[in-house]
Write a protein that holds these residues in place. Structure first.
Motif, PDB file in Angstrom:
ATOM      1  N   UNK A 176       0.836  -1.199   0.000  1.00  0.00           N
ATOM      2  CA  UNK A 176       0.000   0.000   0.000  1.00  0.00           C
ATOM      3  C   UNK A 176       0.873   1.253   0.000  1.00  0.00           C
ATOM      4  N   UNK A 177       1.829   1.329   0.921  1.00  0.00           N
ATOM      5  CA  UNK A 177       2.727   2.485   0.987  1.00  0.00           C
ATOM      6  C   UNK A 177       3.567   2.619  -0.271  1.00  0.00           C
ATOM      7  N   UNK A 178       4.038   1.498  -0.785  1.00  0.00           N
ATOM      8  CA  UNK A 178       4.837   1.538  -2.010  1.00  0.00           C
ATOM      9  C   UNK A 178       4.040   2.063  -3.184  1.00  0.00           C
ATOM     10  N   UNK A 179       2.826   1.571  -3.326  1.00  0.00           N
ATOM     11  CA  UNK A 179       1.979   2.027  -4.439  1.00  0.00           C
ATOM     12  C   UNK A 179       1.605   3.495  -4.284  1.00  0.00           C
ATOM     13  N   UNK A 180       1.273   3.908  -3.058  1.00  0.00           N
ATOM     14  CA  UNK A 180       0.863   5.297  -2.832  1.00  0.00           C
ATOM     15  C   UNK A 180       2.033   6.256  -3.062  1.00  0.00           C
ATOM     16  N   UNK A 181       3.161   6.004  -2.406  1.00  0.00           N
ATOM     17  CA  UNK A 181       4.310   6.906  -2.572  1.00  0.00           C
ATOM     18  C   UNK A 181       4.761   6.970  -4.031  1.00  0.00           C
ATOM     19  N   UNK A 205      -8.367   5.689  -1.432  1.00  0.00           N
ATOM     20  CA  UNK A 205      -9.289   5.942  -0.327  1.00  0.00           C
ATOM     21  C   UNK A 205     -10.043   4.660   0.037  1.00  0.00           C
ATOM     22  N   UNK A 206     -10.560   3.960  -0.958  1.00  0.00           N
ATOM     23  CA  UNK A 206     -11.281   2.708  -0.708  1.00  0.00           C
ATOM     24  C   UNK A 206     -10.348   1.705  -0.025  1.00  0.00           C
ATOM     25  N   UNK A 207      -9.112   1.610  -0.516  1.00  0.00           N
ATOM     26  CA  UNK A 207      -8.148   0.675   0.076  1.00  0.00           C
ATOM     27  C   UNK A 207      -7.772   1.068   1.506  1.00  0.00           C
ATOM     28  N   UNK A 243      -9.791   0.248   5.844  1.00  0.00           N
ATOM     29  CA  UNK A 243      -9.493  -0.616   6.990  1.00  0.00           C
ATOM     30  C   UNK A 243      -8.064  -0.431   7.486  1.00  0.00           C
ATOM     31  N   UNK A 244      -7.383   0.612   7.055  1.00  0.00           N
ATOM     32  CA  UNK A 244      -6.016   0.879   7.535  1.00  0.00           C
ATOM     33  C   UNK A 244      -6.076   1.607   8.874  1.00  0.00           C
ATOM     34  N   UNK A 245      -6.380   2.904   8.834  1.00  0.00           N
ATOM     35  CA  UNK A 245      -6.549   3.697  10.045  1.00  0.00           C
ATOM     36  C   UNK A 245      -7.263   5.000   9.697  1.00  0.00           C
ATOM     37  N   UNK A 246      -7.736   5.685  10.719  1.00  0.00           N
ATOM     38  CA  UNK A 246      -8.502   6.909  10.512  1.00  0.00           C
ATOM     39  C   UNK A 246      -7.648   7.973   9.830  1.00  0.00           C
ATOM     40  N   UNK A 247      -6.358   8.021  10.151  1.00  0.00           N
ATOM     41  CA  UNK A 247      -5.461   8.995   9.531  1.00  0.00           C
ATOM     42  C   UNK A 247      -5.422   8.840   8.019  1.00  0.00           C
ATOM     43  N   UNK A 248      -5.267   7.619   7.537  1.00  0.00           N
ATOM     44  CA  UNK A 248      -5.231   7.379   6.090  1.00  0.00           C
ATOM     45  C   UNK A 248      -6.579   7.668   5.430  1.00  0.00           C
ATOM     46  N   UNK A 249      -7.657   7.325   6.125  1.00  0.00           N
ATOM     47  CA  UNK A 249      -8.984   7.613   5.585  1.00  0.00           C
ATOM     48  C   UNK A 249      -9.139   9.120   5.394  1.00  0.00           C
ATOM     49  N   UNK A 250      -8.749   9.897   6.409  1.00  0.00           N
ATOM     50  CA  UNK A 250      -8.836  11.358   6.307  1.00  0.00           C
ATOM     51  C   UNK A 250      -7.926  11.874   5.193  1.00  0.00           C
ATOM     52  N   UNK A 259      -5.679   6.197  14.985  1.00  0.00           N
ATOM     53  CA  UNK A 259      -6.990   5.569  14.862  1.00  0.00           C
ATOM     54  C   UNK A 259      -6.909   4.221  14.174  1.00  0.00           C
ATOM     55  N   UNK A 260      -5.997   3.390  14.644  1.00  0.00           N
ATOM     56  CA  UNK A 260      -5.754   2.076  14.044  1.00  0.00           C
ATOM     57  C   UNK A 260      -6.933   1.142  14.325  1.00  0.00           C
TER      58      UNK A 260
END
Length: 157
Positions: A24-29, A79-81, A84-91, A151-152
């Motif tokens: 996830x981090x690799x794809x996003x960055x 965003x969809x992915x 279920x990560x954490x509230x920080x990523x959702x925001x 918010x994990x």
């Protein structure tokens, strides 16, 4: 800034995340590094991209709107992915998707207020990203002075 801090640094961070098993981090960055490198290239006079649209500002705005709405779609998928990560990523991805959509709308409508609203949303998005980055750094320390919540979501066993 866009080429090196936004582009190259994120691209490299993405490449370093993949061997750590963080797809996830690799794809996003990697994706957003590519975004910043491509967006900066559009704006560099020597690239010839802006020159190709000289005399036709409406066409340039349409093209930039399409570019930004494409990144809205990519960001919405992140965003969809992130749900279920954490509230920080959702925001983060929620605000970033909204930022891209509003900026695209600003390009298409040529309303300065809409573009400014997109800029304000971008600043809020950046603050969320800085918070997440600081939280990740502090939470990785054994003897951190403070820890910041993200918010994990914990797995149910």
């Amino acid at each position: 800034m866009a080429l090196f801090c936004g582009g190259l640094a994120q691209l490299l961070a993405g490449m370093w995340e993949f061997p750590r098993g963080n797809a996830f981090g690799g794809a996003a960055f990697t994706s957003y590094g590519a975004f910043w490198m491509s967006y900066a290239t559009i704006l560099i006079p020597g690239s010839g991209i802006l020159a190709a649209y000289e005399g036709n500002a409406g066409e340039l705005s349409s093209a930039l709107g399409i570019f930004l709405i494409t990144w809205f779609i990519v960001t919405f998928l992140f965003f969809v992915a992130s749900l279920r990560k954490n509230v920080g990523f959702i925001a983060l991805f929620g605000f970033l998707a909204t930022t891209f959509a509003v900026l695209a709308g600003g390009e298409w409508t040529q309303h300065v207020a809409t573009t400014k609203a997109g800029g304000v949303l971008g600043v809020v998005t950046a603050m969320i990203a800085y918070y997440i980055g600081l939280a990740e750094m502090l939470n990785a320390e054994d003897m951190a002075i403070v820890r910041l919540p993200l918010g994990v979501f914990h797995k149910k066993v």
